[in-house]
Design an enzyme around this catalytic site. Structure first.
Site, short mmCIF file in Angstrom:
data_model
loop_
_atom_site.label_atom_id
_atom_site.label_comp_id
_atom_site.label_asym_id
_atom_site.label_seq_id
_atom_site.Cartn_x
_atom_site.Cartn_y
_atom_site.Cartn_z
N SER A 1 0.82 -1.22 0.00
CA SER A 1 0.00 0.00 0.00
C SER A 1 0.85 1.26 0.00
CB SER A 1 -0.96 -0.04 1.19
OG SER A 1 -1.96 0.93 1.09
N ASP B 1 -2.26 6.28 -3.47
CA ASP B 1 -1.12 5.61 -2.87
C ASP B 1 -0.66 4.49 -3.80
OD1 ASP B 1 -3.12 3.75 -2.48
OD2 ASP B 1 -2.48 3.19 -0.46
N ASP C 1 -5.67 2.20 -3.38
CA ASP C 1 -6.88 1.91 -2.61
C ASP C 1 -7.21 3.05 -1.64
OD1 ASP C 1 -4.96 1.58 -0.65
OD2 ASP C 1 -5.68 -0.37 0.03
#
Length: 276
Positions: free
Chosen positions: A102, A245, A249
């Site tokens: 992430s 990012d 998400d």
């Protein structure tokens, strides 16, 4: 102590904490817990995507090998935003795995798992995965599959293009006509997807951080570092900016005057739009 799920999958430094051996075992555990198919049903299948980290292909291969070793077919979707992977899982009724950490630095990586149909895992499912993984690491996998029982590993072409098509189809044609949008894709999974979707909806798109090299994901850019985007929006006289990012998400927005619009504000805007 075995590997434990955090709030969003498992993460660690790739190669030392999140090793190929561990990820292969996690693939086996995921196949056993998430891909059970009843007698007479079709062969189980799992789809995998990743972000742009250098360690992504390595861990993707290890995870896929573990899944296939358990007799589950694997489809590799390549670099794709996490929401795009979840959409495939939901529309096709299969389990899925995202190889990504992430917003973390490039040296980290992780595996985020979705249940059949793209559902976020329940706590009891995560505990079952941890228990199976602990047994696999302590006792080994036991007798495996062989011959035609081994799962296949294949690549699906144009998964990102299909996701762009789906995004565009969700909105009226030309709904962004006349808007100037600056996109910061964090050198991540949406580096090609986000500009393409916005452009096809009519926006004039200026881009930042859309040249991933495996090492620069999230580095001084994206949703964790929106300062440069704020300046770019003002300098360009743009209507808004979007900061994603590494696996796309999460998003922060920037208003035309450079003011940051955070997640709580965005949820309120989305809710009001949905209600109307």
């Amino acid at each position: 102590m075995g590997l434990r799920f955090g709030t969003d999958g498992v993460r660690g430094v790739a190669g030392t904490e999140l090793t190929p051996e561990l990820v292969l075992a996690l693939g086996r555990a995921a196949a056993r817990v998430l891909c059970q198919v009843g007698e007479g049903q079709d062969r189980p299948r799992l789809v995998v995507a990743r972000d742009t980290r250098r360690s992504g292909p390595l861990l993707e291969a290890a995870f896929a090998a573990g899944v296939a070793a358990e007799g589950v077919d694997v489809e590799l979707l390549g670099v794709l935003p996490t929401p795009g992977l979840a959409r495939v899982a939901a529309s096709e009724g299969v389990a899925a795995a995202m190889v990504s950490a992430s917003h973390n630095p490039f040296a980290d990586n992780g595996i985020k798992l979705f249940g059949p149909g793209g559902a976020k895992l329940e706590a009891d499912t995560e505990r079952a995965l941890e228990e199976v993984l602990d047994r696999l690491r302590a006792d080994g996998p036991g007798p495996g599959t062989a011959g035609v029982a081994i799962g296949t590993i294949t690549e699906r072409d144009a998964a990102a293009t299909a996701y762009v098509d789906a995004l565009v189809a969700a909105f009226p044609p030309g709904c962004l006509d006349g808007l100037v949008v600056v996109v910061d894709a964090a050198h991540g999974a949406a580096s090609a997807v986000a500009p393409a979707a916005l452009s096809r909806l009519g926006a004039w798109v200026e881009v930042r951080a859309v040249e991933p090299d495996g090492l620069n994901i999230n580095e001084g850019c994206g949703s964790t570092h929106p300062e440069a985007l704020q300046q770019a929006v003002v300098a360009a006289g743009a209507d808004l900016g979007l900061a994603l990012d590494g696996d796309a998400d999460r998003v922060l927005a920037v208003a035309g005057d450079g003011a940051l619009v955070d997640g709580d504000q965005l949820i309120a805007l989305f809710a009001d739009d949905l209600r109307s």
